[in-house]
Write an enzyme that holds these catalytic residues in place. Structure first.
Site, PDB file in Angstrom:
ATOM      1  N   LEU A 127      58.176  76.046 -28.521  1.00 29.17           N
ATOM      2  CA  LEU A 127      56.939  75.287 -28.366  1.00 29.17           C
ATOM      3  C   LEU A 127      56.538  74.723 -29.722  1.00 29.17           C
ATOM      4  O   LEU A 127      56.175  75.471 -30.624  1.00 29.17           O
ATOM      5  CB  LEU A 127      55.816  76.178 -27.828  1.00 29.17           C
ATOM      6  N   VAL A 152      58.852  73.480 -39.021  1.00 35.84           N
ATOM      7  CA  VAL A 152      59.492  74.756 -38.704  1.00 35.84           C
ATOM      8  C   VAL A 152      60.246  74.664 -37.389  1.00 35.84           C
ATOM      9  O   VAL A 152      61.401  75.104 -37.285  1.00 35.84           O
ATOM     10  CB  VAL A 152      58.449  75.892 -38.654  1.00 35.84           C
ATOM     11  N   LYS A 162      46.191  86.316 -43.081  1.00 34.77           N
ATOM     12  CA  LYS A 162      47.382  87.112 -43.372  1.00 34.77           C
ATOM     13  C   LYS A 162      46.999  88.528 -43.813  1.00 34.77           C
ATOM     14  O   LYS A 162      47.680  89.505 -43.464  1.00 34.77           O
ATOM     15  CB  LYS A 162      48.210  86.409 -44.448  1.00 34.77           C
TER      16      LYS A 162
END
Length: 436
Positions: free
Chosen positions: A14, A19, A208
């Site tokens: 998807l 990337v 993160k």
């Protein structure tokens, strides 16, 4: 007797940005190697994109603008989500997991707030949810925390996990340019987005940090639990002062286990620019590189360093997760589940003890130093060093403290700003990476 060939593992991707394009390329170009590593052929079933008219360099029959249909196909075993953002990825991942598909994602913004919901869906369907690429690109951090250190007690995870801010601070430190011009240069070179807010104000690093803290301390931590400051107020003067102290300035994500005097344990998760001694391993991490230092009771200090962003490096981490998920589909079994058994509370920032660097413009007259020192002393903040810079209208005092609670430092700064002899408090930074 000929051995029966394993059923192919179908993969849906998807998103086909930087990337996603690299992931599709690797699946296509390395089909034989992937089959050998997985134990079955890995076949690309489809790729969901927003614009079907845009040339993609792959078989057009694989493209669809209906991801909700792709993830429900019977021939799809693994869904790789590389769209980014919260919605629709949240719904698509949850539906894929509930439908028995394993999921690989690099979506740190989503995981920072909804890991619990998605992990519950994965556990209910007995499938995998992998997200190594969500924190530091190609650097393996998630898997070591979840598997290699599963028998140890992690005490601290600290690092540089945003390449944009590290590039900016490294460039400012190297050539003395100011924040605005360095940010503009980062944009020209492709290191900064058109809207760099998520990076430079620390939101990306905070997401993160939430993921790292959750895993390291077996507790549910969201981005809202992470104290956050960005780098937009860092000046060339701060970097010059840092050099005088044998330090540099880095945007750090810090996740720490705090043990109070009575043995009570809490978590601190925070992101801010900090002075780092040049002798510390994180000080030498420059440019767009990332690094994470993990400290554990028995393993000691471990450092992970490498490319923290970019199409190919991030795709490497995604493919590593995909291979793990595919092996589990072929041979049975599952990866480690989310562990929140500890459920440690989050410590307020005011309780966190660190060292501080405070730079202020002051009136150049006798008695100013003793007045300033008195404000620190009255709140039990011990001063490590004091340095005067400049004279006359450009007189400055730079104070470096020993460890003290953040709340005491905040009170001190507020009091300093009210002093007639202090013209302004220009910078307040923490000092990390020392034992003082």
């Amino acid at each position: 007797m000929t051995e029966k060939k394993a059923r192919p593992i179908g993969v849906a991707v998807l998103g086909m940005g930087n990337v996603g394009t690299e992931v599709v390329r690797i699946i296509t170009d390395n089909a034989n190697d992937l089959e050998a590593r997985v134990g079955a052929p890995v076949e690309l079933r489809g790729v969901a994109v927003r614009d079907l008219s845009k040339p993609r360099g792959i078989d057009p029959s694989l493209l669809t603008d209906k991801p909700e249909e792709l993830i429900t196909r019977d021939d799809v075993d693994i869904v790789v989500e590389l769209i980014g953002g919260i919605d629709p990825p949240r719904m698509l991942i949850r539906e894929a997991l509930q439908g028995g598909k394993s999921v690989v994602t690099a979506n740190k913004a989503l995981l920072a707030d909804y890991t619990g919901e998605l992990a519950t869906a994965a556990a209910g369907a007995k499938v995998d949810l992998y997200f190594e690429a969500a924190v530091a690109g190609a650097i393996p951090v998630i898997r070591p925390l979840m598997q290699s250190l599963a028998g140890d007690t992690v005490t601290r995870v600290a690092g540089i996990v945003n390449g944009t801010t590290n590039f900016i601070l490294s460039a400012m430190d190297a050539d003395g340019s100011d924040y605005a011009e360095t940010l503009a240069e980062a944009g020209r070179l492709g290191y900064a987005e058109a809207d760099p807010t998520a990076d430079v104000e620390g939101y990306d690093a905070a997401a993160k940090a939430a993921i790292l803290a959750s895993i390291a301390f077996h507790s549910r931590v969201t981005a809202l639990n992470v104290y956050r400051e960005g780098i937009s107020k860092i000046t060339t003067h701060d970097l010059e002062s840092a050099k005088a102290l044998d330090c540099t300035v880095k945007l750090l994500s810090i996740c720490e286990r705090i043990v109070d005097e009575d043995g009570t344990q809490r978590i601190s998760a925070r992101v801010y620019p900090a002075l780092v001694p040049l002798a510390h391993p994180l000080a030498s991490v420059n440019g767009a590189f990332n690094a994470v230092v993990v400290e554990a009771e028995n393993a000691g200090r471990l450092m992970f360093y490498g490319q923290g962003a970019g199409g190919a490096p991030t795709a490497s981490a995604v493919l590593g997760d995909m291979v793990m998920a595919a092996r589990n589909k072929v041979h049975g079994g599952r990866g480690p589940l989310e562990s929140t058994y500890a459920s440690l509370p989050i410590a307020p920032m005011g309780d966190v003890r660190t060292r501080y660097y405070v730079s202020m413009r002051v009136a150049d007259r006798p008695g100013v130093l003793s007045t300033v020192a008195g404000e620190f002393s009255s709140r039990n903040i011990s001063i490590s060093t004091v340095r005067q810079e400049g004279a006359g209208d450009d007189a400055r005092l730079v104070v470096v403290t020993h460890r003290a609670p953040d709340s005491a430092l905040s009170e001190t700064v507020a009091a300093l700003e009210k002093l007639e002899s202090v013209l302004s408090v220009s910078s307040v930074l923490r000092l990390e990476g020392t034992n003082d």
